[in-house]
Structures are given as C-alpha cells and as structure tokens.
Design an enzyme around this catalytic site. Structure first.
Site, PDB file in Angstrom:
ATOM      1  CG  ASN A   1      -1.883   1.120   1.262  1.00 53.84           C
ATOM      2  OD1 ASN A   1      -1.728   2.101   0.537  1.00 53.84           O
ATOM      3  ND2 ASN A   1      -2.893   1.010   2.091  1.00 53.84           N
TER       4      ASN A   1
ATOM      5  CG  ASP B   1     -10.163   3.610  -7.545  1.00 57.08           C
ATOM      6  OD1 ASP B   1     -11.132   4.141  -8.100  1.00 57.08           O
ATOM      7  OD2 ASP B   1     -10.223   2.591  -6.839  1.00 57.08           O
TER       8      ASP B   1
END
EC number: 2.1.1.33
Lengths: 436, 249
Positions: free
Chosen positions: B124, B147
């Site tokens: 992440n 995104d």
C-alpha cells in the site's frame, strides 16, 4: 459464527478505557491529572485544588492528552469528545474550545506558545494560531480555526512533539513510523517539508521525548514502542543510534517463570531537563525503569529500576517540571462497565530525578516518596486521585483494562485466511451485490 | 516441482510463455484505508534487492516507482528504454501483483539479459512509501490512471492528495519528475490543482514534455491507456518537477 462476530465487536467497545494522564507545570506551580472526562488540577503554590471554569461544562468524554505550554501560562486538554480546550493557568478558565472533526489523540504546543497542534485518530495534524500565550487570558475570545498541516495516511497518531529549537514537529504513529517535519513560519499553509523518518520500531510507537543539554542544544529523540524497546535517534538524519530492549530487562528483573507471549509495551517516557536520564513506564513493570542517556557517546543503557513497595503500581503516564528534580507518575484508567470498576487514579512521586556528576551515586538515591512527603501532601492526593485509599484489586483491574485497550487500539488485528474471507463475505458492498 | 509446472502450463500461454491475464482476474479496486496483512520492510535499508534484482550489482538503488502499476505495461516499456536504471511497480491487489511478477520472470527467460532491472511489490504505497525509499532516492514517480474515487467522502482515498504529495516530495530528489495521467476529467483537474498548490512542485514546460520520451508512454504503454485509446477517450496529464524548498520559509 455470526453471533461470535457480534459478541467480539461488542466486547471491544466496552473494554475500551482511557489511561490516566499526568502533566506538571514547567516550574511545578501546579500538577494536572486526567482520568476519563475528568480534569483535575492541584495548585502547589496555594496548596489547594483548582476549580476549573468552563461555560460549556468541561470534557464530555475521555481525555487523551494534556499539556502545559513551555511558559506555563496555559494548559491544553483534548480527547474523545473531539474538543481541544485551552485553559489559562491564572484564572483556570477555559479560554478557547476548538472543535475537531475526529477524536483527538495527541497534542503539542509550539515552544514560543504561538501555536497549539493536535492530531486526530485518522492521522491528520491540525494547527491553531493562538497568537502567543502571555496575554492569552485577556485576549478577545475569538473563534479559533484549526488548519490541517500534515497527515499520516489513515494511521492513529500517538504523540506530537516539538524539537528543542522549535524548528521541527515530530509525529509518531501506530504504523511504526516517526515523522520529522519542518514547522514553517506560517503553518496554516501546511507543513510540507519532511525532514526525515525515524524507522526501526517493529510495533506502534507510543511515546516520544527529546533529550538535550547545554553541549547538545538540539539534542536527540527518544521513542518508546509496543515492541518493548526504547530507541535513540538522530532525528536530523533519521538514523537509529541505539536500542534498549527494556522489555527483556524488565522481564529479567521480575521473572516468575511465566513467559509472556505478548511483548510488554512502553507506555510513556520522561527525560530530565539535562537529557541524562530517561524514565520509562512499561506495561509489565510495577515501578519505573531509569535509563542513562549519554549524549556524547549516543547510547542508552539501563541505570536502575525503582520499585514501588506495597502496591502494584504500573504507571500509565509520567511528568516532570523543568526545574524541580521530581518525577511524577500516575496509574489509572477511566471507568469501565464490563469490569465494573470506578475510575482509578493513583499518584506517586520519585525523588532525585536528576543526575549528579558522580555517575555511580546517581543510581542509589532515587526514592519513591511516601504519601505525606509528596509536595502538596494529602490534599494534593485527595484532589488528584479523588480519594486517599485505594483497594488492591483496583490496581490489578486497571492495569489489565489499560493493557487490553491499548492493544485493541494500536495493534492490528490478525485474522486467519479463513476468518478474513468470512469477514469479507459480511461486507456491506458485497451484500448489496447479492441483493441485485 | 512437477505440480508447479503443470500449474504454470495452465496459467501461461504455450506459445509465448507469458502469464495469461484471465487467470489473474481481480477486483478493479482495493480499499487503501484497510489494515494491511502483507510484509512491509521496516526501513528502506531492509528492502531485499537481491530477491527483486538477482542479476544486478547490489549497490544500485531503485530510481523509478510506478505507483499502482496494474498489469505492468509501463514498467515493461521503461525497462528497455532505461536499461541501466532500477525500477519497481507497487500494486495493492495481490492477484495483479502476482501477474506482473510472472510476466517479468517470463520476459527474463525469453529475453536473456533483459528485464533484470524491473520488479514489482505488493504494498500500500499510500501508507508505506517511506519504508521503501530513502529521502531523495527516486528520480521518477508514475501515477497512471489511478482510481478516481468520485464521491467526496472518498476523496481521501485518492492517491494524489495535498498531504500525500509531502511524502512523494520526500522520496523524490530535487529535479525528479512526477507523472500523472487519467481519463477522468474531474480527477485530472484535482491532481493538477494538488500539484499546483504544493510548494515543492512546479509544472514541467510543454517543450520539455515534447522532448521527454517517457511522456509518450503514459498514454500508450499501459493497459488502461490502450483501453482509453481504443474507445477514443480523452486523457488529462499533469507532469511536475520536484523543486528545492524556498530558503526563506
């Protein structure tokens, strides 16, 4: 399985208690203790408890951080009720109440008293310009606005601290990180320049302290962690200088044959004003561990463990003034329904919290003061503890509740692969899909 | 061993030896806010280079990072364009990371001596960038077709944000370039305004963009970019340079 899940989450909510906190006025003119939503102040100059004045009736939920400004003109408190309260230490009136969007987990006041910084549970640090703390109480009561200045992405910030020269703001989080950021002249526009990261802890970082002296005015950074170590950092470069495995030391000292499977977390740190001694509160250790910090050789080593006779005293928070060689400790927790106990606060004081030139004699003269010898005596204890005598079982229950809450809050939950799949299946977005 | 071969025969193309995407299907999105359950290096010095770049001299450091590398199209193109630079893709979705890993391994086998400078890691990057790179280590960072997170409530999940740019500025050296591109106009405007508003970044001039061979790859090399081109969609690009901090501040 579903029921189990429910039970588990419900229990967690109930178990959550806040540890008791202590902070000492820089000239030891007063001492403050926070237990749950209760803020208690004892004025040592007048020898009496302080009645705090707040139009809005004080805090409504557990206080998570309390702090005096460097000059001692103000005291700041904040916590789960999303309020940051700024108190004047002359009138003991709440001068400002700043609203945070989320629960507040840490506080710091810039060395010049110009800015109050607070961190919320989602990792954002805010700054409030209070325009200096000297004429603070007489200043017009204007609505103070908080500006976000930096963020640890979605991590709980556990501590905030300004460097001794005030140039940097240091933030520690539960993702093992310590971030050193340049604190700009106009912080409202954000603190964008990261100076370093101090990386090395293998669990949440729970506490920070600076150690500095005349010879090392900028000093070094000390951090405590859930990995049961205390580490010494050169915060300018982010390099790790020394690691002291205090959990192992504490375990050796009172090993009763039982191996703890979970590391005992370091909960608080407090350094002497000359940076030569660091007091460490450890979750498994009744008493306090003192570390010798040698700034010239950049090392940390265990100097002594001071035991507290007669009660299982595991400090939850530490404090000291910059002028009087006393270490103030509190053990306690907010009240909890599940354990069915009332809030607990027990204050103890260790004398001789300083170093002498003779490095050997330093070790022998630390004494836990008897209640009568504590500055302010029994009136102080009555004011800060709420009562003078505390039952033995209250200590054990508080220690357990604090430990469980800290673990639930800061340690990532480990699920087996199956359990994770099961939890995913219960997710809301998936549920909606199946309805379609 | 036998078992492993039979599995890879199933998931890899018989003619090219490359992994086939349909065996690595994954959700299009992953929640960056959730707790992570994969190993993360404690600090950049603990990142295992020999595991990722077995044939490369260990003193070299990673210089390019493709954040949210997806199926790795850009990395593969960059690998041959900059054969002497180490580069890494960072991807949160485990199946996609697995695909890119297999893709790189297959390319190394079929093109001996090539693609040794590229690797991928499941992580992440919004949480752990400083665990992978030291201050000023990177010279290029890529954020291609991230995104969009349209809802305002989810804006904090966007990979480009004012606060995250502080961390990107920390790992980028002065003069380093951050490349962003998207086919969502709203996100393009957002990313540009975040970068414009940040004191440690300045826009790269059009002339320089013309001359930079990497800029062309932004829309052509990635799978997402090719999809947008197929549908004749528009793209929005923001390329910024890391600047030295103003001394007065």
């Amino acid at each position: 399985m579903e029921d189990n899940n429910m039970e588990e989450s419900e229990q967690k909510l109930e178990i959550e208690v806040a540890p008791a906190l202590i902070t000492v006025h820089p000239a030891q003119e007063s001492v403050s203790v926070a237990v749950g939503s209760n803020l208690r102040v004892f004025n040592l100059k007048d020898g009496c408890g302080v009645k705090l004045i707040d139009e809005n009736g004080g805090h409504k939920d557990s206080i998570r951080a309390i702090r005096y400004s460097k000059s001692g003109h103000l005291l700041v408190s904040a916590g789960d009720d999303k309020l940051v309260k700024i108190w004047g230490t002359n009138s003991w009136r709440c001068v400002h109440s700043v609203v945070s969007e989320k629960r507040v987990s840490a506080l710091a006041i810039s060395n010049d008293g110009m800015f109050v910084c607070f961190a919320d549970k989602f990792g954002v640090v805010y700054v409030v310009d209070i325009g200096g703390d000297y004429d603070f109480e007489n200043a017009a009561v204007a609505k103070k606005k908080a500006f976000p200045i930096l963020s640890h992405y979605c991590s709980i910030i556990t501590r905030l601290e300004f460097s001794p020269d005030g140039r940097y703001i240091v933030s520690a989080d539960r993702d093992f990180k310590i971030r050193v950021t340049l604190f700009p002249k106009k912080p409202e526009n954000g603190a964008h320049e990261i100076h370093s990261f101090c990386l090395g802890h293998t669990e949440f970082v729970s506490c920070l302290a600076f150690v500095s002296s005349k010879d090392y005015p900028n000093g070094f950074l000390v951090s405590g962690s859930g990995d049961s170590t205390v580490r010494l950092w050169d915060y300018a470069s982010g390099s790790l200088l020394d690691t002291c495995d205090v959990g192992a030391e504490a375990g050796n000292l009172h090993s009763n044959g039982k191996q703890e499977d979970i590391l005992s977390a370091v909960t608080d740190l407090c350094a002497t004003s000359d940076g030569s001694l660091v007091a460490v509160a450890i979750q498994s250790l009744p008493g306090i561990m003192l570390l010798k910090c040698k700034l010239y050789s950049r090392t940390l080593s265990v100097a002594k463990v001071v035991h507290v006779a007669g009660e299982t005293f595991i400090p939850t928070s530490l404090g000291a003034s910059s002028s009087v060689p006393l270490l103030w400790m509190v053990m306690g927790a907010s009240s909890s329904n599940i354990h069915d106990f009332e809030s607990l606060a027990r204050v103890r004081v260790v004398s001789g919290f300083t170093t002498t030139n003779d490095s050997e004699s330093l070790v022998s003269e630390k004494l836990v003061l008897a209640d009568k010898e504590v500055p302010g005596g029994e009136p102080l204890l009555q004011a800060l503890q709420g009562k003078l005598t505390i039952g033995k079982e209250a200590f054990v229950m508080a220690a357990e509740a604090v430990q469980t809450s800290m673990r639930n809050l800061l340690i990532k939950k480990q699920y087996s692969a199956e359990r994770r799949e099961f939890r995913k299946r219960g997710r809301n977005d998936k549920k909606n899909q199946t309805i379609d | 061993m036998l078992e492993h071969e039979s599995i890879s025969n199933l998931t890899h193309s018989k003619t090219t030896g490359l992994p086939r995407k349909r065996f690595y299907r994954a959700r299009a999105h992953s929640n960056p806010l959730s707790d992570s359950h994969f190993p993360v290096p404690i600090s950049p010095s603990q990142f295992d280079y020999t595991l990722h770049y077995p044939k490369i001299n260990s003193s070299k450091k990673i210089e390019f990072a493709d954040i949210g590398c997806g199926f790795g199209g850009l990395l593969i193109s960059l690998s041959t364009l900059f054969p002497d630079k180490l580069m890494i893709g960072m991807e949160l979705r485990d199946k996609v990371t697995e695909y890119v890993k297999e893709r790189i391994l297959a390319l190394r086998v079929s093109n001996p001596g090539q693609y040794e400078n590229v690797s991928v890691v499941r992580t992440n990057s919004m949480k752990y960038i400083p665990n992978y790179f030291e201050k000023g280590q990177l010279s290029k960072m890529f954020f291609l077709f991230p995104d969009p997170h349209f809802k305002e409530k989810n804006h904090r999940r966007r990979v480009i944000s004012p606060h995250l740019l502080d961390e990107y500025a920390y790992v980028l050296r002065v003069g380093g370039i951050i490349y962003t591109i998207t086919d969502v106009e709203e996100l393009g405007v957002w990313m540009k305004s975040c970068l414009d508003g940040h004191p440690l970044f300045e826009a790269v001039s059009e002339d320089e963009l013309e001359a930079d061979p990497v800029v062309k790859l932004l829309s052509t090399a990635t799978e997402e970019g090719q999809k947008v081109a197929r549908n004749e969609g528009q793209t929005f690009r923001a390329v910024f340079r890391r600047t030295a901090p103003c001394v007065l501040d």
